[in-house]
Design a protein around this motif. Structure first.
Motif, mmCIF file in Angstrom:
data_model
loop_
_atom_site.group_PDB
_atom_site.id
_atom_site.type_symbol
_atom_site.label_atom_id
_atom_site.label_comp_id
_atom_site.label_asym_id
_atom_site.label_seq_id
_atom_site.Cartn_x
_atom_site.Cartn_y
_atom_site.Cartn_z
ATOM 1 N N PHE A 149 55.756 18.669 46.494
ATOM 2 C CA PHE A 149 55.449 17.727 45.421
ATOM 3 C C PHE A 149 56.437 16.570 45.314
ATOM 4 C CE2 PHE A 149 55.863 16.441 40.946
ATOM 5 C CZ PHE A 149 54.572 16.013 40.707
ATOM 6 N N MET A 174 53.709 26.551 34.453
ATOM 7 C CA MET A 174 54.282 25.361 33.838
ATOM 8 C C MET A 174 53.592 24.966 32.519
ATOM 9 S SD MET A 174 54.850 21.742 35.784
ATOM 10 C CE MET A 174 53.132 21.507 36.195
ATOM 11 N N ILE A 175 52.275 24.889 32.556
ATOM 12 C CA ILE A 175 51.548 24.378 31.390
ATOM 13 C C ILE A 175 51.627 25.339 30.198
ATOM 14 C CG2 ILE A 175 49.299 23.594 30.568
ATOM 15 C CD1 ILE A 175 48.840 22.957 33.693
ATOM 16 N N GLN A 227 52.918 9.886 31.867
ATOM 17 C CA GLN A 227 52.487 11.292 31.799
ATOM 18 C C GLN A 227 53.347 12.059 30.812
ATOM 19 O OE1 GLN A 227 50.223 9.782 33.619
ATOM 20 N NE2 GLN A 227 51.705 9.776 35.292
ATOM 21 N N TYR A 238 55.169 27.504 40.680
ATOM 22 C CA TYR A 238 55.572 27.209 39.306
ATOM 23 C C TYR A 238 54.460 26.501 38.551
ATOM 24 C CZ TYR A 238 56.309 22.388 40.747
ATOM 25 O OH TYR A 238 56.105 21.123 41.211
ATOM 26 N N GLN A 239 53.532 25.903 39.298
ATOM 27 C CA GLN A 239 52.438 25.207 38.620
ATOM 28 C C GLN A 239 51.615 26.155 37.751
ATOM 29 O OE1 GLN A 239 53.106 24.775 41.897
ATOM 30 N NE2 GLN A 239 53.113 22.603 42.365
ATOM 31 N N GLN A 257 40.085 12.021 24.846
ATOM 32 C CA GLN A 257 40.993 13.169 24.931
ATOM 33 C C GLN A 257 41.648 13.469 23.593
ATOM 34 O OE1 GLN A 257 43.612 11.899 28.037
ATOM 35 N NE2 GLN A 257 42.348 12.739 29.669
ATOM 36 N N LEU A 296 46.947 18.715 41.612
ATOM 37 C CA LEU A 296 47.056 19.631 40.472
ATOM 38 C C LEU A 296 47.775 18.937 39.299
ATOM 39 C CD1 LEU A 296 48.127 23.333 40.893
ATOM 40 C CD2 LEU A 296 48.618 22.078 38.831
ATOM 41 N N TYR A 297 48.864 18.275 39.625
ATOM 42 C CA TYR A 297 49.614 17.543 38.598
ATOM 43 C C TYR A 297 48.739 16.466 37.965
ATOM 44 C CZ TYR A 297 53.225 14.495 36.607
ATOM 45 O OH TYR A 297 53.974 13.722 35.762
ATOM 46 N N ARG A 298 47.987 15.769 38.820
ATOM 47 C CA ARG A 298 47.127 14.695 38.319
ATOM 48 C C ARG A 298 46.043 15.241 37.395
ATOM 49 N NH1 ARG A 298 44.093 11.461 42.821
ATOM 50 N NH2 ARG A 298 42.233 12.257 41.823
ATOM 51 N N ALA A 333 46.222 17.931 35.689
ATOM 52 C CA ALA A 333 46.830 18.466 34.471
ATOM 53 C C ALA A 333 47.361 17.360 33.565
ATOM 54 C CB ALA A 333 47.958 19.432 34.830
ATOM 55 N N PHE A 334 48.159 16.459 34.114
ATOM 56 C CA PHE A 334 48.923 15.572 33.237
ATOM 57 C C PHE A 334 48.438 14.131 33.213
ATOM 58 C CE2 PHE A 334 52.190 18.914 34.110
ATOM 59 C CZ PHE A 334 52.067 19.485 32.854
ATOM 60 N N VAL A 335 47.587 13.736 34.148
ATOM 61 C CA VAL A 335 47.015 12.394 34.058
ATOM 62 C C VAL A 335 45.641 12.494 33.405
ATOM 63 C CG1 VAL A 335 46.284 10.348 35.313
ATOM 64 C CG2 VAL A 335 48.304 11.610 36.067
ATOM 65 N N ASP A 336 44.832 13.423 33.909
ATOM 66 C CA ASP A 336 43.469 13.530 33.377
ATOM 67 C C ASP A 336 43.318 14.642 32.347
ATOM 68 O OD1 ASP A 336 42.571 11.427 34.938
ATOM 69 O OD2 ASP A 336 42.313 12.718 36.675
ATOM 70 N N PHE A 337 44.383 15.412 32.131
ATOM 71 C CA PHE A 337 44.387 16.463 31.123
ATOM 72 C C PHE A 337 43.233 17.449 31.259
ATOM 73 C CE2 PHE A 337 47.569 13.838 29.331
ATOM 74 C CZ PHE A 337 48.384 14.695 28.618
ATOM 75 N N ARG A 338 42.869 17.741 32.518
ATOM 76 C CA ARG A 338 41.850 18.771 32.726
ATOM 77 C C ARG A 338 42.583 20.065 33.078
ATOM 78 N NH1 ARG A 338 38.089 14.186 34.764
ATOM 79 N NH2 ARG A 338 39.429 13.966 36.559
ATOM 80 N N MET A 339 43.068 20.740 32.027
ATOM 81 C CA MET A 339 43.891 21.927 32.226
ATOM 82 C C MET A 339 43.090 23.052 32.879
ATOM 83 S SD MET A 339 46.793 21.148 31.278
ATOM 84 C CE MET A 339 47.375 19.623 30.586
ATOM 85 N N ALA A 366 43.175 22.335 36.537
ATOM 86 C CA ALA A 366 44.533 22.532 37.034
ATOM 87 C C ALA A 366 44.879 24.021 37.110
ATOM 88 C CB ALA A 366 45.531 21.799 36.145
ATOM 89 N N ALA A 374 49.616 20.063 45.273
ATOM 90 C CA ALA A 374 50.384 20.056 44.023
ATOM 91 C C ALA A 374 50.292 18.703 43.312
ATOM 92 C CB ALA A 374 51.839 20.401 44.301
ATOM 93 N N MET A 422 48.210 8.330 42.757
ATOM 94 C CA MET A 422 49.343 9.029 43.359
ATOM 95 C C MET A 422 48.986 9.643 44.703
ATOM 96 S SD MET A 422 51.148 10.830 40.107
ATOM 97 C CE MET A 422 49.775 11.883 39.727
ATOM 98 N N GLN A 475 39.642 6.857 27.778
ATOM 99 C CA GLN A 475 40.178 8.179 28.097
ATOM 100 C C GLN A 475 40.977 8.749 26.917
ATOM 101 O OE1 GLN A 475 42.863 8.144 31.422
ATOM 102 N NE2 GLN A 475 42.262 10.167 32.096
ATOM 103 N N LYS A 520 52.321 11.364 27.301
ATOM 104 C CA LYS A 520 51.094 12.061 26.926
ATOM 105 C C LYS A 520 51.343 13.551 26.680
ATOM 106 C CE LYS A 520 47.559 10.981 29.621
ATOM 107 N NZ LYS A 520 46.950 10.559 30.913
ATOM 108 N N VAL A 521 52.118 14.147 27.588
ATOM 109 C CA VAL A 521 52.400 15.580 27.444
ATOM 110 C C VAL A 521 53.168 15.835 26.148
ATOM 111 C CG1 VAL A 521 53.676 17.506 28.421
ATOM 112 C CG2 VAL A 521 52.326 16.054 29.902
ATOM 113 N N LYS A 581 38.771 4.704 40.106
ATOM 114 C CA LYS A 581 39.211 5.536 41.220
ATOM 115 C C LYS A 581 38.271 5.371 42.417
ATOM 116 C CE LYS A 581 41.214 9.272 39.213
ATOM 117 N NZ LYS A 581 41.106 10.620 38.647
#
Lengths: 300, 448, 289
Positions: A224, C134-135, B97, C130-131, B125, A256-258, A260-266, A269, A253, A242, B121, B100-101, B416
């Motif tokens: 990552f 993490m959340i 990010q 860790y992913q 959200q 996965l990060y994108r 989770a934290f950009v699109d907030f689709r937990m 992720a 990874a 990214m 978005q 947001k978090v 995108k």
């Protein structure tokens, strides 16, 4: 008596077990639950069954990221191991200034990623960078390392090998532990350097190679930090995604990060994280099971 | 014996807990603590009656740093001095990010900034708080905002954010490079532009590019929307119900990039793109190695603040050959401020927001950044005179042909997909025609 | 070996000398490759604006600008952040060094039913990306209201969370200690805690030092943890502080490099003096199984 030992064992393990329950077991459970829901951290989760897993297996970007990640796993892991072993082998000779050489080789692995990424942007600059200037000398036109989809991953592999200091230290310890008597008896048999390395060094340190191989695989499956830095520093205009040029740096990874934290689709992720866990476990298991063919333990 | 063991273990646990409390105490002097752990935004709206003498804290996080961050800190200082009800604390957090978090975790800022394209978005959200109630309560006059910019903070009939500026690209040109190639005037039409691009490009003996004639730096991705909209394209219709992407403006932009890249080689152009960093003194335009550049007025501010020696001119983007009526076309966007949904001091955030958007502070802040403000009052404020090249840039914002992309739910998927397909075309792996037919399918799918 | 090299080695009279010479050549060549980027970092840190952007690039500036180092202190609170970083690293190291040997001991010298299960769990945590955690972990800390404090960065260390690698090393070391040692003490009536504290831990000093150094090196440059959990510039660690030199439009190259050099020096010094210990310690773990 048995009961007492159990209580003692539990007591001694309790800090770890509490930590495991709080920071591993509960989060694992929670992310397993999330992986079956639609959840964005702001609104409460809603149950969606296997939708997220279906998404993982059907989404083109996931497959793209798996291919990119496997590329790194397949090339970067062995290359880092070989470089680490090579450095250790060179340092395993008593020379003056040994501790300085060791430190020099180790430094790259401890300089903060933000600084090394910037340094590498300079080293890899296609016009005035160190590598391409050197290539220019011998009449080769160097590639556009970080902007050419063919060359982005080799560039990252180089950066990884450069930071192989940690691997080197472990190998060095292993090499120093190879009994001298083994070499001496081989020398009596007239073995040359290469043969000694192949017949004595490698088999003796094979358990360490196995250990490092597994740690390396796990690291690159979760690859990552450096890709993230490079993707967010280059001018390719793909900061938001990214993914690097033509998605060549879209690693598992990163995606996965994108999610989770950009699109907030937990949900996505979490499902991805679980699939990664399963893949890593299976690969590790297979390597362990097949390792007895090439790993020799001291006692045997 | 067993008792002894467990005693030791217990004392160890106590030590751990003690340590953690101490840590919590010394690490946690965070502005957010003020509002208490679980006060909802609605509750905190009535909570403004704090004990006399104690200011309620408002935390403002911003993506800027350096001079721009300092300019905002100055505004914050002025605000804190102007009243005694609230104390604003600013923090530069250049990682969106993370912001947001933190908002999601309820430990984020009360007020923060972003770009207008995130509004759909963030609205969906639940990151941003709708401002309509606050606007209605205070009778806040939104008619001071440039209408198109105001709309960029609106989604689904609710105002989620207020625009700070009107961002758009103008054409910068290097006077010397143009003169060397025999041009006394900047290009006005697409055909003239391509002519200038080709003739000002200087190639080394080994085929690599010495001077880049085209605006392809920092990247084609950065250029494309400005080029296409400059040629009179629009991507979707006014209510974003239908795709209008396939038009002569888009095609002309695609063809121009394809032709230039074919002529001078994708590798050579990439080499220039990787050779310097955008707006850094290694930026090709700033070292006199780029003839034409499409960029925002912050480029002028950068050139001045870094005392860079380059003789440049500013003009409107070229229009599509044969369509003089579309002159002055372009695409606009805005930076925005929004109140976090998990804010514990909505009133304070809103007070600061109103202050920031009043004429003088906004003009002061944006003139330094080299941005055109989104309110009419700030635009006509004398402080705007401090903005570098404001006399040339502000008139260009008056063009009726400037457009913005209206918001729709799947805007981020649209962007995108667009970037992904176009990249293959820039790299000459797909023709403009293939790209167009592919994009028509993928893009219209994001509109439903 | 070829005749040419043997002729060469004759000139050095003994093979040892020749080999040493060759090693130096090889080591110097490789050091050059490994060190050049670092050297560039260092020379950049003393460049003035003019040298920084000179075309063609200047490697070593004619007039070094040492003020860049002083300027670092103007951009960020370097001493404060160094202290924060030290605090977080030191507490994490202490935490792991208190809790990890305990569980390593339970997995080696205490004969109880959970021995192998706990060790399997330790190995399992090594494999877990860790992913996965993490959340939810972030959400827990959020619910506890501890985001913005050092607790999420430090408390897990006291419970050995994420320390599987180190537990593994410690356990491997404990396994090399003879069982007879423990048994003899037990016969004398010593409690497990006394055996652990007074007999085994003193023997563990080298390996504990090794684990401590490795862990310190790792936490010193940790970035993701502080990024997620610290929300106040006063609390920032250095790895986070370095980001202050990168702005939306502009990188303060020379100051960033100066800060990076200062950031790295303490751990380089630590490594330089601890390396022998480190390698000996790793050898002691007998990780070769």
């Amino acid at each position: 008596m048995i009961k007492k030992a159990t209580i003692t064992g539990l007591l001694f393990s309790s800090p770890f077990l509490i930590g495991f329950a709080l920071f591993t077991l509960y989060p694992i459970g929670a992310s397993l639950v999330y992986s079956f829901t639609d959840f964005n951290m702001f609104k409460s989760p809603t149950w969606v069954g296997f939708d997220n897993y279906r998404w993982v297996f059907q989404e083109d970007e996931v497959w793209k990221s798996i291919r990119n990640t496997l590329y790194m796993v397949a090339f970067a892991t062995p290359i880092s191991l070989i470089v680490g072993l090579l450095l250790a082998q060179m340092l395993n000779i008593k020379v003056r200034g040994q501790s300085i050489y060791r430190t020099l080789f180790y430094i790259p692995s401890i300089v903060p990623a933000i600084a090394t990424s910037l340094v590498w942007m300079w080293v890899l600059n296609p016009k005035s960078g160190l590598i391409n200037t050197a290539l220019d000398y011998i009449g080769i036109r160097g590639p556009n390392w970080l902007l050419d989809p063919v060359w982005t991953k080799p560039a990252l592999i180089m950066m990884g090998a450069w930071g192989a200091g940690g691997t080197m230290i472990i190998f060095l310890a292993a090499l120093q532990d190879v009994p001298r008597s083994l070499y001496e008896s081989a020398e009596i048999d007239g073995a040359g350097k290469v043969r000694k390395f192949m017949n004595i060094t490698l088999p003796t340190i094979s358990p360490i190679i196995l250990f490092q191989l597994i740690i390396g695989l796990i690291t690159y499956f979760q690859y990552f930090a450096q890709a993230f830095m490079v993707a967010s520093m280059s001018n390719s205009g793909s900061v938001q995604t990214m993914a690097g040029p033509e998605k060549s740096l879209l690693f598992y990874a990163i995606l996965l990060y994108r999610e989770a934290f950009v699109d907030f689709r937990m949900g996505h992720a979490s499902a991805m994280a679980w699939v990664l866990f399963v893949i890593t476990s299976v690969v590790t298991y297979v390597i362990f099971r097949t390792s007895n063919r090439w790993v020799t333990y001291g006692g045997d | 014996m067993r008792a002894k063991n467990s005693k030791k273990a217990a004392s160890m646990l106590v030590t751990v807990m003690l340590l953690s409390t101490v840590l919590a105490a010394c690490g946690g002097n965070n502005g957010n603590k003020e509002g208490g752990a679980s006060s909802s935004p609605a509750a905190s709206a009535n909570e403004s009656s704090k004990p006399v003498g104690e200011k309620s804290k408002v935390s403002v996080w911003y993506l800027w740093g350096g001079a721009e961050g300092e300019a905002l800190e100055q505004i914050i200082k002025d605000f804190n001095a102007s009243q005694d009800k609230y104390l604003v604390e600013g923090l530069s957090v250049p990682d969106e990010q993370k912001i947001k978090v933190a908002i999601a975790g309820g430990k984020g800022p009360d007020l923060t900034d972003s770009f207008d394209f995130v509004v759909p978005q963030y609205a969906q959200q639940g990151i941003a708080l709708p401002l309509d109630d606050l606007i209605a309560r205070d009778g806040y006059d939104v008619s001071d905002f440039v209408p198109a910019a105001l709309a960029s903070g609106n989604f689904d009939g609710k105002q989620y954010a207020l625009p700070l500026n009107v961002n758009f690209s103008v054409m910068y040109y290097n006077k010397k490079l143009l003169a060397d190639a025999g041009f006394t005037e900047p290009p006005k039409t697409s055909a003239e532009l391509y002519d200038v691009m080709v003739k000002t490009t200087k190639v080394n003996s080994n085929g690599t590019i010495d001077v880049l004639g085209s605006p392809s730096y920092p990247s084609e991705a950065y250029l494309f929307n400005a080029l296409a909209y400059g040629f009179g394209s629009t991507y979707v219709n006014e209510d974003a119900s239908a795709l209008t992407f396939n038009n002569e403006g888009t095609l002309a932009a695609m063809n121009m990039i394809r032709d230039y890249n074919t002529k001078f080689g994708v590798d050579n152009i990439r080499q220039i793109q990787a050779s310097g960093k955008w707006l850094d003194p290694t930026d090709p335009f700033l070292i006199g190695k780029q003839a034409i550049r499409f960029d925002g007025p912050w480029l002028s501010a950068t050139i001045k603040s870094k005392q860079i020696d380059v003789d440049y001119g500013i003009a409107a983007l070229p229009y599509l050959e044969g369509k003089p009526e579309t002159a002055g076309s372009g695409i606009t966007g805005s930076s925005i401020f929004y109140i976090a949904k998990t804010s514990k001091n909505v009133d304070g955030a809103w007070e600061f927001m109103k202050y920031l958007y009043s004429a003088e502070p906004l003009a002061k802040f944006l003139s330094l950044m080299g941005n055109v403000p989104a309110t009419k009052s700030a635009m006509s404020s004398p402080a705007m005179k401090d903005m570098v090249d404001s006399d040339q840039v502000i008139p260009l914002t008056m063009s009726p042909n400037l457009k913005s992309i209206p918001h729709f739910a799947k805007r981020s998927d649209f962007d995108k997909a667009l970037a992904e397909q176009l990249e293959l075309m820039y790299n000459l792996k797909k023709t403009p025609e293939e790209t167009m037919s592919k994009l028509e399918g993928v893009l219209s799918a994001t509109l439903k | 070996m070829s005749s040419a090299t043997s002729a060469f080695s004759r000139r050095f009279r003994t093979g040892g000398q020749y080999r040493r010479f060759l090693s130096h050549v090889l080591l110097t060549a490789f050091s050059f490759v490994f060190v050049t980027p670092i050297l560039w970092l260092l020379v950049t840190s003393i460049k003035s604006d003019k040298d920084l952007y000179a075309i063609p690039p200047v490697f070593f500036p004619k007039h070094p600008r040492w003020e860049n180092y002083a300027d670092v202190f103007k951009v960020i609170d370097f001493p404060g952040m160094t202290w924060n970083t030290f605090l977080v690293s030191a507490l994490s190291v202490i935490g792991v060094l208190i809790s990890a040997p305990l569980v390593a001991y339970a997995c080696s010298h205490i004969e109880w039913r959970g021995k192998n299960i706990v060790f399997a769990i330790v190995i399992g945590t090594l494999l877990l990306p860790y992913q996965v955690t993490m959340i939810p972990t972030y959400i827990i800390w959020g619910k506890l209201g501890l985001i913005g404090t050092y607790v999420p960065l430090v408390l897990p260390a006291f419970l050995s969370a994420g320390a599987g690698y180190y537990i593994f090393m410690l356990r491997q070391f404990f396994m090399t200690l003879p069982v007879s040692l423990v048994q003899a003490a037990k016969i004398d009536g010593a409690s497990e805690m006394r055996i652990y504290l007074q007999i085994l831990l003193p023997l563990c000093k080298p390996i504990i030092a090794t684990v401590g150094v490795l862990l310190f090196l790792a936490t010193w440059s940790d970035f993701l943890g502080p990024l997620l959990y610290l929300n106040n510039e006063k609390d920032y660690t250095l790895s986070l502080g370095l980001y202050s030199f990168m702005q939306t439009h502009y990188i303060m190259w020379e100051k960033l490099m100066a800060a990076a050099a200062m950031f790295t020096v303490p751990i380089i010094v630590l490594f330089f003096f601890a390396q022998k210990q480190l390698i000996e310690g790793i050898k002691l773990t007998g990780i070769k199984g």
